[in-house]
Design a protein around this motif. Structure first.
Motif, PDB file in Angstrom:
ATOM      1  N   PRO A  74      42.041  24.964  25.333  1.00  0.00           N
ATOM      2  CA  PRO A  74      40.983  24.097  24.814  1.00  0.00           C
ATOM      3  C   PRO A  74      40.571  23.001  25.792  1.00  0.00           C
ATOM      4  O   PRO A  74      39.387  22.657  25.890  1.00  0.00           O
ATOM      5  CB  PRO A  74      41.599  23.498  23.542  1.00  0.00           C
ATOM      6  CG  PRO A  74      43.035  23.804  23.588  1.00  0.00           C
ATOM      7  CD  PRO A  74      43.190  25.036  24.405  1.00  0.00           C
ATOM      8  N   LEU A  77      38.319  24.546  28.320  1.00  0.00           N
ATOM      9  CA  LEU A  77      37.016  24.807  27.706  1.00  0.00           C
ATOM     10  C   LEU A  77      36.199  23.525  27.582  1.00  0.00           C
ATOM     11  O   LEU A  77      35.003  23.508  27.855  1.00  0.00           O
ATOM     12  CB  LEU A  77      37.202  25.423  26.322  1.00  0.00           C
ATOM     13  CG  LEU A  77      37.523  26.912  26.301  1.00  0.00           C
ATOM     14  CD1 LEU A  77      37.889  27.341  24.896  1.00  0.00           C
ATOM     15  CD2 LEU A  77      36.349  27.719  26.809  1.00  0.00           C
ATOM     16  N   ALA A  78      36.875  22.450  27.169  1.00  0.00           N
ATOM     17  CA  ALA A  78      36.165  21.180  27.009  1.00  0.00           C
ATOM     18  C   ALA A  78      35.628  20.698  28.351  1.00  0.00           C
ATOM     19  O   ALA A  78      34.508  20.177  28.439  1.00  0.00           O
ATOM     20  CB  ALA A  78      37.085  20.132  26.397  1.00  0.00           C
ATOM     21  N   THR A  81      32.660  22.772  29.299  1.00  0.00           N
ATOM     22  CA  THR A  81      31.499  22.332  28.517  1.00  0.00           C
ATOM     23  C   THR A  81      30.913  21.050  29.096  1.00  0.00           C
ATOM     24  O   THR A  81      29.692  20.883  29.167  1.00  0.00           O
ATOM     25  CB  THR A  81      31.916  22.077  27.054  1.00  0.00           C
ATOM     26  OG1 THR A  81      32.571  23.234  26.570  1.00  0.00           O
ATOM     27  CG2 THR A  81      30.723  21.775  26.185  1.00  0.00           C
ATOM     28  N   GLU A  82      31.800  20.162  29.525  1.00  0.00           N
ATOM     29  CA  GLU A  82      31.355  18.908  30.119  1.00  0.00           C
ATOM     30  C   GLU A  82      30.491  19.170  31.351  1.00  0.00           C
ATOM     31  O   GLU A  82      29.455  18.534  31.548  1.00  0.00           O
ATOM     32  CB  GLU A  82      32.594  18.111  30.515  1.00  0.00           C
ATOM     33  CG  GLU A  82      32.525  16.650  30.226  1.00  0.00           C
ATOM     34  CD  GLU A  82      33.867  16.002  30.481  1.00  0.00           C
ATOM     35  OE1 GLU A  82      34.293  15.223  29.642  1.00  0.00           O
ATOM     36  OE2 GLU A  82      34.506  16.262  31.522  1.00  0.00           O
ATOM     37  N   ASP A  84      28.922  21.929  31.952  1.00  0.00           N
ATOM     38  CA  ASP A  84      27.719  22.629  31.512  1.00  0.00           C
ATOM     39  C   ASP A  84      26.701  21.636  30.962  1.00  0.00           C
ATOM     40  O   ASP A  84      25.504  21.891  30.970  1.00  0.00           O
ATOM     41  CB  ASP A  84      28.099  23.660  30.444  1.00  0.00           C
ATOM     42  CG  ASP A  84      27.065  24.771  30.338  1.00  0.00           C
ATOM     43  OD1 ASP A  84      26.195  24.845  31.237  1.00  0.00           O
ATOM     44  OD2 ASP A  84      27.118  25.552  29.380  1.00  0.00           O
TER      45      ASP A  84
END
Lengths: 276, 102
Positions: A74, A77-78, A81-82, A84
């Motif tokens: 996770p 992934l976080a 995402t940041e 992105d």
């Protein structure tokens, strides 16, 4: 009258003109060392039980040039995402999870876990919530909002921290500091890094630990940290580009800390009932 | 239950704000969050000790995304964009430039 003023304004030598008009007006926006977004997609890679972040085909690296690796999915992934979420320019000062991971991987100040724990326990001497106002509306507010947190803290960590109304507070006793150190040292390096970031954000050890232990939500913890400021803005007015900006900044930082410490110290809490 | 679904909805909407406009369906984070939601659903087959914990973390992530967005919005609105042009300054105080029609 206005015509005279206009003439002054348009006269190249006048002060007014110099004040408002400069050559190449629009090129004066300061350009920091910014990087444009150079990738399309972000993703994560699993390798040897650890996780890496990819920007298109490239692997993400830390400022020191180390490979960016984190322990769990996770968090990776976080971070992906940041990255992105960067539009146009890459603004690293607003990527708190990435920053925290980088600090742990690079350890730019060469700190050990003991150094950081020491820093935190010493910070407790000057904790925000321990210094309260004398007999006023503000002190009533502080008593109502801060005291329950102090009580919780004393109970949870088995210490005896006292608040002060004057500045004559005795420093936190050595015994309490040892107790707290023991608790903090039981966490891993990354988690303690998160604690330090949280303490620096809130200017309070008590509020940080209360938030990480889920006694307070991040919004509430930031509110309590800014309690006096909130009280004063209620009286003098609120300025969006100072107070609100500060509040959102602190909230995002603290939320990042809570997520980061959680991901770094979690174990699976899900149990399937035994099937017969 | 309703509040948890609500949090999920808010997270999805924040992700929509944060990420580039392509479809969210293939987004890994969203898939992960949804899988966590499914995994921690209390059923007769499993006992979830960490229900409140997951709820707290979902709310924290929501707070993270939201605060970053609001901070960016305030920054964009108030941060200086360099000096004004002569025309903009004149308009500001209600003047017109000499060659403009009256």
């Amino acid at each position: 009258m206005s015509k005279a003023l206009l003439n002054i304004f348009l006269n190249e030598n006048s002060l007014l003109h110099q004040l408002f008009v400069t050559r190449n007006v629009n090129k004066l926006v300061r350009n920091y060392a910014t990087r444009k977004r150079f990738y399309k997609n972000t993703g994560i890679l699993r390798s040897e039980g650890k996780f890496e972040v990819t920007l298109d085909q490239r692997k993400l690296k830390t400022p020191k040039g180390n490979l960016f690796v984190v322990e769990n999915e996770p968090l990776a992934l976080a971070v992906a995402t940041e990255w992105d979420a960067q539009k146009g320019n890459i603004i690293q000062s607003r990527m708190h999870l990435t920053t925290l991971c980088n600090t742990v991987i690079d350890n730019p100040n060469n700190l050990t876990k003991y150094d950081m724990v020491n820093y935190i326990t010493n910070y407790l001497d000057t904790d925000t919530v321990l210094f309260q106002d004398v007999e006023s509306d503000l002190s009533n507010l502080q008593e109502a909002e801060w005291d329950p947190v102090i009580t919780w803290f004393n109970k949870r960590f088995d210490v005896n921290v006292v608040k002060s109304k004057q500045m004559d507070i005795p420093p936190v006793s050595q015994k309490d500091k040892t107790t707290l150190s023991k608790h903090l040292l039981s966490h891993n390096f990354a988690t303690v890094c998160g604690f330090v970031y949280g303490v620096d954000t809130l200017k309070s050890v008590i509020l940080t630990l209360a938030c990480i232990e889920r006694f307070l939500t991040p919004e509430k913890a930031v509110l309590l940290s800014r309690l006096e400021e909130e009280y004063q803005t209620g009286h003098w007015g609120r300025v969006e580009w100072a107070h609100d900006l500060n509040q959102q900044d602190l909230q995002s930082r603290l939320a990042a800390v809570v997520l980061f410490t959680y991901f770094n110290s979690q174990s699976s809490k899900l149990q399937s009932k035994a099937t017969q | 239950m309703a509040s948890k679904v609500n949090t999920l909805r808010h997270i999805i909407s924040e992700l929509r704000y944060a990420l580039p406009s392509s479809s969210l369906k293939n987004n890994l984070s969203l898939q992960y969050i949804l899988s966590q939601y499914r995994k921690h659903k209390t059923t007769s087959e499993q006992l979830c000790k960490a229900r409140e914990e997951m709820e707290f973390m979902a709310n924290t992530y929501l707070c993270y995304l939201k605060s970053l967005r609001l901070q960016q919005e305030i920054h964009d609105e108030f941060h200086g964009k360099g000096e004004r042009t002569v025309r903009e300054t004149a308009n500001l105080v209600g003047f017109k430039l000499p060659h403009d029609p009256k």
